[in-house]
Write an enzyme that holds these catalytic residues in place. Sequence first.
Site, PDB file in Angstrom:
ATOM      1  N   LYS A 249      97.975   5.784  25.825  1.00 16.63           N
ATOM      2  CA  LYS A 249      97.350   7.155  25.812  1.00 16.63           C
ATOM      3  C   LYS A 249      98.249   7.915  27.102  1.00 16.63           C
ATOM      4  O   LYS A 249      98.155   7.327  27.896  1.00 16.63           O
ATOM      5  CB  LYS A 249      96.046   7.944  25.956  1.00 16.63           C
ATOM      6  CG  LYS A 249      95.444   9.202  26.355  1.00 16.63           C
ATOM      7  CD  LYS A 249      95.524   9.411  24.348  1.00 16.63           C
ATOM      8  CE  LYS A 249      94.626  10.558  23.432  1.00 16.63           C
ATOM      9  NZ  LYS A 249      94.255  10.426  22.027  1.00 16.63           N
TER      10      LYS A 249
HETATM   11  P1  NAD Z   1      93.643  21.416  19.897  1.00 22.37           P
HETATM   12  O1  NAD Z   1      94.057  21.236  20.638  1.00 22.37           O
HETATM   13  O2  NAD Z   1      94.006  21.393  18.895  1.00 22.37           O
HETATM   14  O3  NAD Z   1      91.987  21.595  19.667  1.00 22.37           O
HETATM   15  C1  NAD Z   1      90.899  22.002  20.446  1.00 22.37           C
HETATM   16  C2  NAD Z   1      89.771  23.133  20.424  1.00 22.37           C
HETATM   17  O4  NAD Z   1      88.659  22.724  20.945  1.00 22.37           O
HETATM   18  C3  NAD Z   1      90.763  23.820  20.569  1.00 22.37           C
HETATM   19  O5  NAD Z   1      90.065  24.855  19.480  1.00 22.37           O
HETATM   20  C4  NAD Z   1      89.627  24.466  21.714  1.00 22.37           C
HETATM   21  O6  NAD Z   1      89.810  26.189  21.790  1.00 22.37           O
HETATM   22  C5  NAD Z   1      88.727  23.969  21.950  1.00 22.37           C
HETATM   23  N1  NAD Z   1      87.605  23.863  22.615  1.00 22.37           N
HETATM   24  C6  NAD Z   1      88.138  23.557  23.856  1.00 22.37           C
HETATM   25  N2  NAD Z   1      87.764  23.916  24.985  1.00 22.37           N
HETATM   26  C7  NAD Z   1      86.011  23.888  24.459  1.00 22.37           C
HETATM   27  C8  NAD Z   1      85.015  24.205  25.190  1.00 22.37           C
HETATM   28  N3  NAD Z   1      84.251  24.050  26.312  1.00 22.37           N
HETATM   29  N4  NAD Z   1      83.850  24.866  23.986  1.00 22.37           N
HETATM   30  C9  NAD Z   1      84.194  24.653  22.470  1.00 22.37           C
HETATM   31  N5  NAD Z   1      85.493  24.553  22.237  1.00 22.37           N
HETATM   32  C10 NAD Z   1      86.854  24.173  23.081  1.00 22.37           C
HETATM   33  O7  NAD Z   1      93.318  19.589  19.925  1.00 22.37           O
HETATM   34  P2  NAD Z   1      92.776  18.915  19.017  1.00 22.37           P
HETATM   35  O8  NAD Z   1      93.585  17.757  18.100  1.00 22.37           O
HETATM   36  O9  NAD Z   1      92.497  19.079  17.581  1.00 22.37           O
HETATM   37  O10 NAD Z   1      91.533  17.607  19.471  1.00 22.37           O
HETATM   38  C11 NAD Z   1      90.219  18.017  19.482  1.00 22.37           C
HETATM   39  C12 NAD Z   1      90.150  16.762  19.831  1.00 22.37           C
HETATM   40  O11 NAD Z   1      90.358  15.449  18.896  1.00 22.37           O
HETATM   41  C13 NAD Z   1      89.967  15.442  21.564  1.00 22.37           C
HETATM   42  O12 NAD Z   1      89.316  14.909  21.802  1.00 22.37           O
HETATM   43  C14 NAD Z   1      91.364  14.933  20.485  1.00 22.37           C
HETATM   44  O13 NAD Z   1      91.117  13.961  22.081  1.00 22.37           O
HETATM   45  C15 NAD Z   1      90.565  14.476  19.365  1.00 22.37           C
HETATM   46  N6  NAD Z   1      91.412  13.822  18.777  1.00 22.37           N
HETATM   47  C16 NAD Z   1      92.482  14.216  17.837  1.00 22.37           C
HETATM   48  C17 NAD Z   1      93.508  14.113  16.877  1.00 22.37           C
HETATM   49  C18 NAD Z   1      94.263  14.682  16.353  1.00 22.37           C
HETATM   50  O14 NAD Z   1      95.280  14.395  15.206  1.00 22.37           O
HETATM   51  N7  NAD Z   1      95.129  15.671  16.967  1.00 22.37           N
HETATM   52  C19 NAD Z   1      92.867  11.918  16.683  1.00 22.37           C
HETATM   53  C20 NAD Z   1      91.387  11.793  16.875  1.00 22.37           C
HETATM   54  C21 NAD Z   1      90.828  12.541  17.688  1.00 22.37           C
END
Ligand code: NAD
Length: 440
Positions: A125
């Site tokens: 990561k």
């Molecule tokens: P992103 O940046 O696209 O989206 C994050 C979202 O969370 C946004 O809508 C943001 O406004 C919201 N957010 C932030 N703080 C918040 C709060 N306090 N309350 C409510 N909403 C809040 O990120 P993502 O890629 O969608 O990742 C989200 C999660 O999924 C993370 O934990 C990431 O590690 C995990 N993840 C992502 C992927 C991927 O392919 N992108 C894969 C596996 C896991």
Amino acid sequence: MQQQEQAEVAGRSVEVRARERQGSTLLEDASAQFRAAAAHLGLDPGLQQVLETPEREMSVALPIEMDDGRIAVFQGYRVQHSRLRGPAKGGIRYHPSVDLDEVRGLAALMTWKCSLLDLPYGGGKGGVNCDPSLLSAGELARITRAYATAMLPIIGSRVDVPAPDVNTDEQVMAWFLDAVETQTGVFDPAVVTGKPLALGGIPGRGEATGRGVALITMEMLKRRGIALEDARIAVQGFGKVGGHTVRTLADAGCRIVAISDVSGGLYNPKGLDIPRIVAHTRNHPRGLLEGYPGEDAEPIGAAELLTVDCDVVIPAALEGQITTANAGDIRAPIIVEAANGPTTGEADRILEDRGITVVPDILANAGGVVVSYFEWIQGLQGTKWTLEDVRARLDRMMLDAFEAVIQRAEAEDVSLRLAAYLIAVGRVAETAALRRTAGA
Ligand code: NAD
């Protein structure tokens, strides 16, 4: 206010402070989950130490020229937790909460996730401590190029393959790839995944994590005998993962009763109008829910969202959201962890005692890394996958992993989380033994 000061203020964000108050970190929780599985498997203490200790870590200072001519220094990290089963694999996060411990914890989760899905990868990561909402596109591009250049000695398509994570997207991956290829002079699209299609990306990567979360959610509902059209679902986070999860579930007929993002939340017990909300976020300059006209939805806070009356809660934002402070109030019988580490260890125990089923992150959100794996193969082989190929193979692999976890949980009478870790840790331990790694 100077940009760096603003970043510091944003860095003391609600979720980070909440996590600090709990005294529980993602790293501690990831380690505790690993140790529980290692104890259950009866692993040798030396081997446990090998599997728990990150293999390689890099911290870098990135001096960046800001648009106003100032130089600001950003801190960047990459942790390769394990490369026993293949190159390290894992996203790059841009967020004010990023620090070495967070990256260590997330890297360990990647090792177990890749192993659980039986991908030929270890876990890694990376991240840069910054607040992208305060940075211009030019500043983000310069940070990304500087980060990629600093990471050059330890990344590579057979060494460590980054991907998008929180606040990073296809464009960031394009800058990353270009910086690497410019430095090395070698065309190597498999050095990073989550790229735009025109740069060697794969159809369906953007939707993959959310599609996998939605698929697993629907399987859980089926197992509980809840018809999709009767299912009421609350999703925290409306970004890449949350957005696709919501759209897929809504298209399948589920009622999405609450959603939220960093700007606030929306609630309607009869079901939100998802196409209308998506159209609103597409027109918002930062893609947020804020300003959504309220006649068909009430505002709801991020914390309140997790405890609404519904069948499934899907945390899809950041880690440390379900804590000892709210685990006792959660009303949904099922939680599907779309985010990495959304439930703290102590909260997990409370949920288990209350009979709430938690589908763990390393299973539920693995769709992204599965399709990254397809993209990596495509890059190594110079082939092209179709969206149909991607979806069919993704769905099969997610359902197979889900079934394996359910069967292990039933066979050993343990939680889905422990069952997932037993499979994942067992595989990496076997590889370590075959390699005759110290202690094996
Ligand atoms: P992103 O940046 O696209 O989206 C994050 C979202 O969370 C946004 O809508 C943001 O406004 C919201 N957010 C932030 N703080 C918040 C709060 N306090 N309350 C409510 N909403 C809040 O990120 P993502 O890629 O969608 O990742 C989200 C999660 O999924 C993370 O934990 C990431 O590690 C995990 N993840 C992502 C992927 C991927 O392919 N992108 C894969 C596996 C896991």
